[in-house]
Scaffold this motif. Structure first.
Motif, PDB file in Angstrom:
ATOM      1  N   THR A  87       0.832  -1.202   0.000  1.00  0.00           N
ATOM      2  CA  THR A  87       0.000   0.000   0.000  1.00  0.00           C
ATOM      3  C   THR A  87       0.873   1.261   0.000  1.00  0.00           C
ATOM      4  O   THR A  87       0.663   2.183  -0.795  1.00  0.00           O
ATOM      5  N   LEU A  88       1.879   1.264   0.888  1.00  0.00           N
ATOM      6  CA  LEU A  88       2.753   2.442   0.982  1.00  0.00           C
ATOM      7  C   LEU A  88       3.553   2.630  -0.303  1.00  0.00           C
ATOM      8  O   LEU A  88       3.705   3.748  -0.807  1.00  0.00           O
ATOM      9  N   GLN A  89       4.034   1.500  -0.823  1.00  0.00           N
ATOM     10  CA  GLN A  89       4.834   1.546  -2.046  1.00  0.00           C
ATOM     11  C   GLN A  89       4.006   2.114  -3.198  1.00  0.00           C
ATOM     12  O   GLN A  89       4.454   3.004  -3.931  1.00  0.00           O
ATOM     13  N   LEU A  90       2.784   1.593  -3.338  1.00  0.00           N
ATOM     14  CA  LEU A  90       1.890   2.073  -4.390  1.00  0.00           C
ATOM     15  C   LEU A  90       1.612   3.565  -4.222  1.00  0.00           C
ATOM     16  O   LEU A  90       1.661   4.332  -5.178  1.00  0.00           O
ATOM     17  N   THR A  91       1.319   3.968  -2.981  1.00  0.00           N
ATOM     18  CA  THR A  91       1.007   5.370  -2.733  1.00  0.00           C
ATOM     19  C   THR A  91       2.185   6.258  -3.116  1.00  0.00           C
ATOM     20  O   THR A  91       2.041   7.243  -3.840  1.00  0.00           O
ATOM     21  N   LEU A  92       3.370   5.847  -2.643  1.00  0.00           N
ATOM     22  CA  LEU A  92       4.567   6.655  -2.880  1.00  0.00           C
ATOM     23  C   LEU A  92       4.848   6.802  -4.374  1.00  0.00           C
ATOM     24  O   LEU A  92       5.074   7.911  -4.883  1.00  0.00           O
ATOM     25  N   LEU A  93       4.814   5.659  -5.087  1.00  0.00           N
ATOM     26  CA  LEU A  93       5.107   5.693  -6.523  1.00  0.00           C
ATOM     27  C   LEU A  93       4.028   6.468  -7.271  1.00  0.00           C
ATOM     28  O   LEU A  93       4.329   7.263  -8.167  1.00  0.00           O
ATOM     29  N   PHE A 123      -4.468   8.974 -13.403  1.00  0.00           N
ATOM     30  CA  PHE A 123      -5.656   9.527 -12.746  1.00  0.00           C
ATOM     31  C   PHE A 123      -5.276  10.647 -11.792  1.00  0.00           C
ATOM     32  O   PHE A 123      -5.836  11.749 -11.834  1.00  0.00           O
ATOM     33  N   GLU A 124      -4.306  10.383 -10.936  1.00  0.00           N
ATOM     34  CA  GLU A 124      -3.910  11.387  -9.947  1.00  0.00           C
ATOM     35  C   GLU A 124      -3.331  12.619 -10.619  1.00  0.00           C
ATOM     36  O   GLU A 124      -3.513  13.741 -10.146  1.00  0.00           O
ATOM     37  N   VAL A 180      -5.786  11.178   0.321  1.00  0.00           N
ATOM     38  CA  VAL A 180      -6.909  10.552  -0.371  1.00  0.00           C
ATOM     39  C   VAL A 180      -6.390   9.401  -1.238  1.00  0.00           C
ATOM     40  O   VAL A 180      -6.976   8.322  -1.307  1.00  0.00           O
ATOM     41  N   MET A 181      -5.241   9.668  -1.881  1.00  0.00           N
ATOM     42  CA  MET A 181      -4.616   8.646  -2.725  1.00  0.00           C
ATOM     43  C   MET A 181      -4.314   7.377  -1.923  1.00  0.00           C
ATOM     44  O   MET A 181      -4.574   6.252  -2.377  1.00  0.00           O
ATOM     45  N   LEU A 182      -3.790   7.575  -0.728  1.00  0.00           N
ATOM     46  CA  LEU A 182      -3.469   6.432   0.135  1.00  0.00           C
ATOM     47  C   LEU A 182      -4.724   5.593   0.379  1.00  0.00           C
ATOM     48  O   LEU A 182      -4.698   4.369   0.305  1.00  0.00           O
ATOM     49  N   GLN A 183      -5.818   6.275   0.640  1.00  0.00           N
ATOM     50  CA  GLN A 183      -7.068   5.551   0.871  1.00  0.00           C
ATOM     51  C   GLN A 183      -7.539   4.853  -0.400  1.00  0.00           C
ATOM     52  O   GLN A 183      -8.017   3.719  -0.364  1.00  0.00           O
ATOM     53  N   ASP A 184      -7.346   5.567  -1.546  1.00  0.00           N
ATOM     54  CA  ASP A 184      -7.822   5.002  -2.816  1.00  0.00           C
ATOM     55  C   ASP A 184      -7.054   3.759  -3.241  1.00  0.00           C
ATOM     56  O   ASP A 184      -7.563   2.966  -4.030  1.00  0.00           O
TER      57      ASP A 184
END
Lengths: 219, 242
Positions: free
Chosen positions: A24-30, A101-102, A158-162
């Motif tokens: 999750t963290l990796q995805l959010t960060l990237l 998207f982001e 919000v991205m982290l949650q998404d």
């Protein structure tokens, strides 16, 4: 109230859940870094004096902002392998979807940040002989970034949650990992409660950080 | 050195500059005055191409400003400009403000640019403020940093766009003193200002503008003695009353 619940299950599955959190963290960060980079390019394009370019970017931004994120994830999950002619891991297709998207959202925040810098600052930069690009790089962007950091961070929370939406393509992020444990050991309440608390702690501390930054960097 | 010939400018249907011609010779100090909305600021911003103009020609040191092939950034780097609202870069210290363009435009190395900044700040009486940010400086101090920033480029001429209009009265003098010094050192200057005391002291010529056109362009003595135009007389009587 929690009679009959077994929170020891969390401890037993801690390494598994931690791996999910790492993804999750990796995805959010990237996704945040990629989204930011593309967002900057889009924002500059949208503010460009070259009209067709500005329209093209505007179209892209408005289009993606009208789409539900989950649809974009589905698209890229089916689209990317077809486009490049070979299978792609779920991770990369989802990452591309997130970035595209982001970036649309980030570009709007960045555009607002850039527009918030007074026009005369650009005149002053140009009067010194700086080119358009240099004025942007050394004068406008550093000020714009300060104005937009709080909003960008909020969007990143919000991205982290998404990221939990990657559930739909079977990536083992934090929520999916918890869900796997929940169904395997039939302990959904404990697991979903745990997920909620972790998200609450992470997002709440991040919001606090944003508020501190907002006060510190107010120009 | 600076030559404007028949410069006109329209914003849509509204004409803001009407056939303006004037020359500023090397070492000359020209004060441009006139009621607000008369086009003085627009005119001075046309000189370094910050404002495009619709008709006429402007040449600076033989280079045509309006020419599409002119390298405007390069030309601007040789003309200093000081703005009414200072326009220091708020995210940089006073010293960094002065160093930036020296490095990025002139290609000076960090040491040389910093040394130049320190020397100019000292000249402006601001040596101890080098590491302060604009928000920590008074208006008068900010404007002097802005002048130092422009001078760091070793300009062939300086343009001032109402440099004291945004200042509290007690700070006007410290900025004007610096400008007087600059004029006495032989800098070519075009100054849009209402400070007639400054004009009397150092101007070679005074240009009076009204409704987009140059109504009067006269030697200082002639202008303050017996302005030929009625509009200039009226303007002078109004601002010299107090």
């Amino acid at each position: 109230m929690f009679a009959g619940f077994d929170f020891g299950i969390l401890w037993l599955n801690a390494p598994f859940l931690w791996n999910g959190m790492l993804l999750t963290l990796q995805l959010t960060l990237l996704a945040v870094s990629g989204g930011l980079l593309l967002g900057i390019v889009l924002a500059v394009g949208r503010l460009s004096p070259i009209k067709p370019l500005a329209w093209l970017v505007e179209g892209y931004v408005n289009f993606l902002r009208s789409m539900p994120l989950i649809l974009v994830i589905f698209w890229f999950y089916t689209l990317v392998p077809k486009l490049i002619g070979r299978p792609v891991s779920g991770f990369y297709s989802v990452l591309i979807a997130f970035v595209m998207f982001e970036a649309a959202y980030y570009s709007e925040i960045i555009r607002a940040g850039i527009s918030s810098v007074r026009r005369n600052q650009i005149s002053a930069a140009k009067a010194l002989g700086l080119t358009n690009l240099q004025s942007m790089r050394y004068v406008v962007l550093p000020q714009a970034v300060r104005n937009m950091i709080p909003v960008l961070l909020t969007q990143s929370i919000v991205m982290l949650q998404d990221t939990s939406l990657v559930y739909v393509v079977g990536l083992r992020d934090f929520l999916t990992s918890a869900d796997i444990v929940a169904s395997r050991d039939n302990r959904p309440t404990e697991l979903y409660l745990f997920v909620a608390i972790v998200f609450l702690i992470v997002c709440f501390s991040a919001s606090r950080l944003v508020n501190r930054l907002r006060r510190r960097y107010a120009l | 050195m600076i030559e404007l010939a028949h410069v006109s400018k329209w914003y849509g249907p509204a004409q803001v500059l009407d056939d303006c011609s004037m020359t500023i010779a090397k070492g000359e100090v020209v004060v441009i005055c006139g009621p607000s909305g008369s086009g003085k600021s627009t005119l001075i911003k046309c000189i370094n191409g910050l404002e495009p103009f619709s008709k006429g020609t402007i040449t600076v040191d033989g280079i045509s400003v309006g020419d599409r092939t002119t390298n405007l950034p390069k030309l601007r780097s040789r003309i200093g400009m000081v703005f009414q609202s200072f326009e220091l870069f708020p995210h940089m210290t006073a010293c960094e403000n002065i160093v930036l363009a020296q490095q990025k435009v002139l290609g000076r190395n960090r040491e040389a640019a910093t040394a130049k900044a320190a020397e100019l700040l000292a000249r402006m009486g601001l040596a101890e403020h080098a590491t302060k940010f604009p928000a920590q400086l008074s208006g008068g101090q900010q404007q002097r940093v802005a002048i130092a920033r422009a001078l760091a480029m070793d300009p062939i001429a300086m343009l001032f766009d109402e440099p004291t209009s945004a200042l509290d009265p007690e700070m006007i003098t410290e900025v004007l003193d610096v400008m007087v010094k600059l004029a006495e050192d032989g800098m070519t200057m075009a100054v849009v200002t209402h400070e007639m005391g400054f004009a009397r002291k150092v101007a070679d010529r005074v240009v009076f503008m009204d409704q987009g056109s140059i109504v009067e362009d006269a030697d200082k003595e002639a202008f303050f003695g017996t302005p030929r135009s009625q509009r200039a007389q009226l303007f002078l009587s109004k601002i010299l009353q107090h």
